[in-house]
Write a protein that holds these residues in place. Sequence first.
Motif, PDB file in Angstrom:
ATOM      1  N   ALA A 267       0.803  -1.224   0.000  1.00 56.30           N
ATOM      2  CA  ALA A 267       0.000   0.000   0.000  1.00 56.30           C
ATOM      3  C   ALA A 267       0.834   1.272   0.000  1.00 56.30           C
ATOM      4  O   ALA A 267       0.399   2.292  -0.533  1.00 56.30           O
ATOM      5  CB  ALA A 267      -0.936   0.010   1.199  1.00 56.30           C
ATOM      6  N   LEU A 268       2.032   1.223   0.607  1.00 60.27           N
ATOM      7  CA  LEU A 268       2.713   2.481   0.880  1.00 60.27           C
ATOM      8  C   LEU A 268       4.201   2.211   1.067  1.00 60.27           C
ATOM      9  O   LEU A 268       4.593   1.155   1.551  1.00 60.27           O
ATOM     10  CB  LEU A 268       2.140   3.036   2.189  1.00 60.27           C
ATOM     11  CG  LEU A 268       2.191   4.510   2.447  1.00 60.27           C
ATOM     12  CD1 LEU A 268       1.310   5.225   1.429  1.00 60.27           C
ATOM     13  CD2 LEU A 268       1.669   4.795   3.843  1.00 60.27           C
TER      14      LEU A 268
ATOM     15  N   ASP B 154      10.889   6.429   7.726  1.00 60.78           N
ATOM     16  CA  ASP B 154       9.591   6.676   8.342  1.00 60.78           C
ATOM     17  C   ASP B 154       8.893   7.926   7.800  1.00 60.78           C
ATOM     18  O   ASP B 154       8.044   8.504   8.471  1.00 60.78           O
ATOM     19  CB  ASP B 154       9.751   6.764   9.869  1.00 60.78           C
ATOM     20  CG  ASP B 154       8.478   6.343  10.581  1.00 60.78           C
ATOM     21  OD1 ASP B 154       7.622   5.723   9.930  1.00 60.78           O
ATOM     22  OD2 ASP B 154       8.333   6.645  11.781  1.00 60.78           O
ATOM     23  N   ARG B 155       9.280   8.369   6.589  1.00 61.05           N
ATOM     24  CA  ARG B 155       8.612   9.496   5.945  1.00 61.05           C
ATOM     25  C   ARG B 155       8.007   8.978   4.646  1.00 61.05           C
ATOM     26  O   ARG B 155       8.734   8.457   3.793  1.00 61.05           O
ATOM     27  CB  ARG B 155       9.590  10.634   5.637  1.00 61.05           C
ATOM     28  CG  ARG B 155      10.420  11.096   6.843  1.00 61.05           C
ATOM     29  CD  ARG B 155       9.547  11.752   7.893  1.00 61.05           C
ATOM     30  NE  ARG B 155      10.341  12.283   8.989  1.00 61.05           N
ATOM     31  CZ  ARG B 155      10.585  11.623  10.126  1.00 61.05           C
ATOM     32  NH1 ARG B 155      10.099  10.421  10.314  1.00 61.05           N
ATOM     33  NH2 ARG B 155      11.292  12.190  11.080  1.00 61.05           N
ATOM     34  N   ILE B 156       6.698   9.155   4.502  1.00 58.68           N
ATOM     35  CA  ILE B 156       5.985   8.563   3.368  1.00 58.68           C
ATOM     36  C   ILE B 156       6.470   9.171   2.042  1.00 58.68           C
ATOM     37  O   ILE B 156       6.624  10.391   1.938  1.00 58.68           O
ATOM     38  CB  ILE B 156       4.464   8.777   3.543  1.00 58.68           C
ATOM     39  CG1 ILE B 156       3.979   7.973   4.756  1.00 58.68           C
ATOM     40  CG2 ILE B 156       3.697   8.376   2.286  1.00 58.68           C
ATOM     41  CD1 ILE B 156       2.585   8.331   5.225  1.00 58.68           C
ATOM     42  N   GLN B 157       6.702   8.334   1.054  1.00 60.54           N
ATOM     43  CA  GLN B 157       7.169   8.780  -0.258  1.00 60.54           C
ATOM     44  C   GLN B 157       6.260   8.217  -1.346  1.00 60.54           C
ATOM     45  O   GLN B 157       5.849   7.064  -1.250  1.00 60.54           O
ATOM     46  CB  GLN B 157       8.587   8.253  -0.524  1.00 60.54           C
ATOM     47  CG  GLN B 157       9.628   8.670   0.492  1.00 60.54           C
ATOM     48  CD  GLN B 157       9.970  10.148   0.416  1.00 60.54           C
ATOM     49  OE1 GLN B 157       9.794  10.775  -0.626  1.00 60.54           O
ATOM     50  NE2 GLN B 157      10.430  10.700   1.518  1.00 60.54           N
ATOM     51  N   PRO B 158       5.995   9.008  -2.392  1.00 58.29           N
ATOM     52  CA  PRO B 158       5.318   8.427  -3.553  1.00 58.29           C
ATOM     53  C   PRO B 158       6.238   7.367  -4.156  1.00 58.29           C
ATOM     54  O   PRO B 158       7.451   7.549  -4.186  1.00 58.29           O
ATOM     55  CB  PRO B 158       5.155   9.610  -4.513  1.00 58.29           C
ATOM     56  CG  PRO B 158       5.387  10.828  -3.683  1.00 58.29           C
ATOM     57  CD  PRO B 158       6.290  10.429  -2.572  1.00 58.29           C
ATOM     58  N   ALA B 159       5.670   6.266  -4.622  1.00 63.63           N
ATOM     59  CA  ALA B 159       6.489   5.168  -5.129  1.00 63.63           C
ATOM     60  C   ALA B 159       5.684   4.375  -6.141  1.00 63.63           C
ATOM     61  O   ALA B 159       4.506   4.649  -6.375  1.00 63.63           O
ATOM     62  CB  ALA B 159       6.928   4.272  -3.980  1.00 63.63           C
TER      63      ALA B 159
ATOM     64  N   PRO C 266      11.397   6.890  -5.635  1.00 61.87           N
ATOM     65  CA  PRO C 266      12.262   8.007  -6.047  1.00 61.87           C
ATOM     66  C   PRO C 266      12.748   8.743  -4.800  1.00 61.87           C
ATOM     67  O   PRO C 266      11.934   9.131  -3.950  1.00 61.87           O
ATOM     68  CB  PRO C 266      11.331   8.889  -6.881  1.00 61.87           C
ATOM     69  CG  PRO C 266      10.215   7.986  -7.293  1.00 61.87           C
ATOM     70  CD  PRO C 266      10.046   7.019  -6.170  1.00 61.87           C
TER      71      PRO C 266
ATOM     72  N   GLU D  56      16.331  11.219  -3.388  1.00 56.79           N
ATOM     73  CA  GLU D  56      17.703  11.709  -3.571  1.00 56.79           C
ATOM     74  C   GLU D  56      18.529  11.284  -2.366  1.00 56.79           C
ATOM     75  O   GLU D  56      18.725  12.041  -1.431  1.00 56.79           O
ATOM     76  CB  GLU D  56      17.693  13.237  -3.737  1.00 56.79           C
ATOM     77  CG  GLU D  56      16.882  13.746  -4.911  1.00 56.79           C
ATOM     78  CD  GLU D  56      17.473  13.355  -6.265  1.00 56.79           C
ATOM     79  OE1 GLU D  56      18.692  13.087  -6.339  1.00 56.79           O
ATOM     80  OE2 GLU D  56      16.700  13.296  -7.242  1.00 56.79           O
TER      81      GLU D  56
ATOM     82  N   THR E 108       4.399  -0.521   3.861  1.00 57.63           N
ATOM     83  CA  THR E 108       3.154  -0.746   4.586  1.00 57.63           C
ATOM     84  C   THR E 108       2.208  -1.529   3.683  1.00 57.63           C
ATOM     85  O   THR E 108       2.097  -1.225   2.498  1.00 57.63           O
ATOM     86  CB  THR E 108       2.527   0.590   4.996  1.00 57.63           C
ATOM     87  OG1 THR E 108       3.468   1.307   5.794  1.00 57.63           O
ATOM     88  CG2 THR E 108       1.241   0.382   5.797  1.00 57.63           C
TER      89      THR E 108
ATOM     90  N   GLY F 283      -2.335  -2.124   7.159  1.00 54.91           N
ATOM     91  CA  GLY F 283      -1.715  -1.056   7.932  1.00 54.91           C
ATOM     92  C   GLY F 283      -0.436  -1.454   8.629  1.00 54.91           C
ATOM     93  O   GLY F 283       0.180  -0.635   9.302  1.00 54.91           O
TER      94      GLY F 283
ATOM     95  N   ARG G 110       3.418  -2.127   9.023  1.00 55.81           N
ATOM     96  CA  ARG G 110       4.607  -1.617   8.351  1.00 55.81           C
ATOM     97  C   ARG G 110       5.775  -2.556   8.601  1.00 55.81           C
ATOM     98  O   ARG G 110       6.008  -2.981   9.731  1.00 55.81           O
ATOM     99  CB  ARG G 110       4.938  -0.224   8.877  1.00 55.81           C
ATOM    100  CG  ARG G 110       6.191   0.396   8.301  1.00 55.81           C
ATOM    101  CD  ARG G 110       6.361   1.822   8.819  1.00 55.81           C
ATOM    102  NE  ARG G 110       7.618   2.385   8.358  1.00 55.81           N
ATOM    103  CZ  ARG G 110       8.768   2.239   9.000  1.00 55.81           C
ATOM    104  NH1 ARG G 110       8.820   1.561  10.133  1.00 55.81           N
ATOM    105  NH2 ARG G 110       9.880   2.776   8.521  1.00 55.81           N
TER     106      ARG G 110
END
Lengths: 382, 343
Positions: free
Chosen positions: A71-72, A77-82, A101, A103, A115, A119, A121
Amino acid sequence: MEARASGRTIAGGIIPLVLVAVLLAYMLGPGSEMFRLGVALPEISIEKVDFVDSEILATVRNTGPVPVDVALADINDRIQPAAVEPDRHLERLESALVRIPFEWNVAEPYVIGITIDDGTRFEKAVDAAAPAPRPTWDLAAFFALVGTFVGIVPVVIGMLWLPFVQRISPTKYHFFLALTAGLLLFLAVDAAEEALEISRNDLAGVFNGALLVTTVIALSFLALYYSGGLLEGRTGPAAVGLMISVGIGLHNFGEGLAIGAAIGIGSIAFGTFLIVGFTLHNVTEGLAIAASVSRKRPALPVLAALAMIAGAPAILGAWTGGFAYSPIASVVFLGVGAGAILQVVFVVLRWIRREGGRFSGPAVTSGLASGMLVMYLTSILV
Amino acid sequence: MITRSRAVLAAVLVAGLSAIIALPMISDAQTERRTFVTHNGAIVETSGDVLDPLYTPSDVEFDPDEFLRNFEYGRVSVSETGQTVREFTIVARDDLIQEVSPGVFYNVWTFNGTVPGPTLRATEGDLLRIHFFNNGSKAHTIHFHGIHPAGMDGVFEPVGSGGRFLYEFEAGPVGVHPYHCHIMPLEEHITHGLYGMLIVDPKNGRAPADEMVMVLNGLDTDFDGENNFYAANTIPFYYQHHPIQINAGDLVRIYVANMVEFDPINNFHLHGNLYKYYPTGTDVVPSFYTDMITLSQTERGIMEFTYEHPGKYLFHAHKVEFSEKGWTGVFLVRGDGGAGYGS
């Protein structure tokens, strides 16, 4: 009458299998409600993390009892688009690649979190980020060079003891054969330990790491024992030299894997350390081959072939470890190596006895002991 | 010969099985290419599925846009003594599974089916009658912050599964007051979602404004004592994906309450502007003029601000961990004239 008797035998063999099938069908079918106890907890394992240009790649596998959906993704521990390829749904044991993605900075530690749909992780920590090796010709050539230094060169140097081993008395020769057995016994334990360690650290519980290692070692031992028997029937004791080379070759494949993976995950200093250690360590492997063929006066091309069979797999191992590292493949390869080496130990000991040596004699016992000890001492360097 | 070919067959079988386990399995590969935008604005293309809570529309049963400006005034009547009576019905449940972020499903415990529960609103001095029904499997209560008789406190009167209770008290003092279930283990009942807000307006009211409610909350979806998600009004990144539209020149009023558990503080930072802050909303004179307020558990207040310049403005927790796990949003300020609040 005979046909009926054999028919009965076959039926006797099949009936229990049919009953087991019926029992399974019942337990999985209408009767399954009865056995539905407890809660099936989903589980995924992050088997591998690669750092490439502006992206972190995580290979995830569903190692739990139920299908899951990814899902994620998060970094530290910082949510990233993937993205997840080929798709987010993972059946049991299915794996997928999560592309995040990001840097990232060289040599910094990162925690990669995934995750799933309920829910939960799961995370994997990487001590220091380093660019994943690209399969370029340059790097392939570098790995080949490293494999040559670790595998082929030391084995050849060790084989230079051949004239020395050829001139010594039978008792001393038995000592050197036993020394070989000791060296190999140590290598077998070493490979098994390495396989267990990888299975503990990187393999999900569903693979039953210790049992996988044991099974692979046993299968490899039995397969080589069987094919060795066939070989021996044709070519006589010369086959022993070949089998020792094959066993050592499988072991060196494992060493190559370790070096390739160490360079691959960016611990270059560790890689250098491994290279020096394995180089010294592998000189003794040349001695093992020399001792086994010394009574046959083999031609130079044969010796060269044996050296290549024993040493060149280090190159293959470095390529595999560096470019296509997979924990399960490594565990299987190391297990095959351990089984192969154990089989060679078995053959060498049998050979000593055939040559008239006594296991309880001073030559054999001190040889075995020295072999183990020499290996232990050189292994400290690794 | 037979035995040898069998051995070969066995070897092939073993090798084949190892390969199946060792190599990643490929299932229903997709040919369609999808793209998504990273935090840095880069566009990435994939042949697989996109995992993006910011820009993936989720099929949530809870609508933060509707919740944002929704106030429940109750069923109004007047008592024999002339007092305004407001009756509310609140039903507790603990069996709902909702998609709280795209692809993430969580067992929410709800007042009237949503997290947060409904925003109740009354005027100081009104008589509140809250008919509470517990349709959950566990005992639940409603504990209101504010002033009321001991027996209406929702602490020593647990309402069992299938039970009911009538909370009756006078609305007061003026301000913003959270309410929540007060059954032990308290943290469990709160983090699952049993909370909401009660607004008590002053008798003379406040200046007309574009009013909204933000309950700052977190979700611990894997029960490890740490929040996996943070948000204003439950759904992570929702108002970043769906900017809140306001008008330049309009007075905007936010009723805000912090219901985050586990983390000792939360905060609220506004971009391109400052707000007047009324702690607990108990006064009509602001205490601060700032762009940053720190809130502890159940700390709450009223924020008032007006944007001069149209455009997009971020608001988020300046505890950046929270904002990067969902507690972030955008105000889209329109310049083409609005409802005329505050002008």
